[in-house]
Design a protein around this motif. Sequence first.
Motif, short mmCIF file in Angstrom:
data_model
loop_
_atom_site.label_atom_id
_atom_site.label_comp_id
_atom_site.label_asym_id
_atom_site.label_seq_id
_atom_site.Cartn_x
_atom_site.Cartn_y
_atom_site.Cartn_z
N ILE A 52 40.98 30.56 47.56
CA ILE A 52 42.10 30.86 46.67
C ILE A 52 42.36 32.35 46.83
CG2 ILE A 52 42.90 30.89 44.28
CD1 ILE A 52 42.36 28.05 45.49
N ARG A 53 43.61 32.73 47.00
CA ARG A 53 43.97 34.14 47.23
C ARG A 53 44.86 34.64 46.11
NH1 ARG A 53 44.20 35.13 53.37
NH2 ARG A 53 43.02 33.37 54.18
N VAL A 54 44.55 35.86 45.65
CA VAL A 54 45.34 36.52 44.62
C VAL A 54 45.56 37.96 45.09
CG1 VAL A 54 45.38 37.26 42.21
CG2 VAL A 54 44.24 35.14 42.83
N ARG A 55 46.79 38.45 44.97
CA ARG A 55 47.07 39.84 45.31
C ARG A 55 47.33 40.61 44.04
NH1 ARG A 55 47.41 43.08 49.32
NH2 ARG A 55 47.23 41.61 50.99
N CYS A 56 46.57 41.71 43.85
CA CYS A 56 46.67 42.54 42.65
C CYS A 56 46.76 44.00 43.06
CB CYS A 56 45.45 42.36 41.75
SG CYS A 56 45.10 40.70 41.23
N ASP A 57 47.86 44.64 42.77
CA ASP A 57 48.01 46.08 43.04
C ASP A 57 47.57 46.47 44.44
OD1 ASP A 57 49.27 47.25 40.83
OD2 ASP A 57 47.40 47.28 39.69
N GLY A 58 47.97 45.68 45.45
CA GLY A 58 47.65 46.02 46.83
C GLY A 58 46.29 45.56 47.31
N VAL A 59 45.54 44.85 46.46
CA VAL A 59 44.22 44.34 46.84
C VAL A 59 44.30 42.82 46.94
CG1 VAL A 59 41.81 44.07 46.11
CG2 VAL A 59 43.00 46.23 45.70
N GLU A 60 43.83 42.29 48.08
CA GLU A 60 43.73 40.85 48.20
C GLU A 60 42.36 40.42 47.67
OE1 GLU A 60 44.35 37.16 51.28
OE2 GLU A 60 43.88 39.11 52.13
N VAL A 61 42.37 39.52 46.70
CA VAL A 61 41.14 38.99 46.11
C VAL A 61 41.02 37.53 46.54
CG1 VAL A 61 39.94 38.49 43.95
CG2 VAL A 61 41.36 40.54 44.13
N VAL A 62 39.84 37.14 47.00
CA VAL A 62 39.61 35.76 47.40
C VAL A 62 38.42 35.20 46.64
CG1 VAL A 62 40.65 36.00 49.69
CG2 VAL A 62 38.20 36.39 49.41
N MET A 63 38.47 33.90 46.44
CA MET A 63 37.36 33.19 45.79
C MET A 63 37.42 31.73 46.24
SD MET A 63 38.92 32.99 41.91
CE MET A 63 39.64 34.62 41.95
N THR A 64 36.29 31.07 46.19
CA THR A 64 36.29 29.64 46.51
C THR A 64 36.94 28.89 45.35
OG1 THR A 64 34.13 29.22 45.52
CG2 THR A 64 34.16 29.88 47.86
#
Length: 104
Positions: A52-64
Amino acid sequence: MFKLTTAAAQQVLTAAKQGGAQGLPLRLAAGRQPDGSIDYRMGFDEATEDDIRVRCDGVEVVMTPEQVPLLDEAVMDYVEIEPGQFHFIFLNPKDANYQPPTER
């Protein structure tokens, strides 16, 4: 969904640059402890097709996908705990130890 504050995003980008991990997403993981609290882990890692991908303030965050139920309402911040001591913190209403922030 999960969010980063601007302060947390800036620190993540700084850490990625300093650690030679620019371009890698920030991977988050969380686990429920016996007392109901949540243990958080993070690091820079390649994304997978199933993440699962989330973009926050220029940071890509991933998690299962398995992490979403514990992290979907959480906010990661970067705050000064004591003078000169900054730390990442997680504000998560699903954590048994969660206390909403108070205005100073």
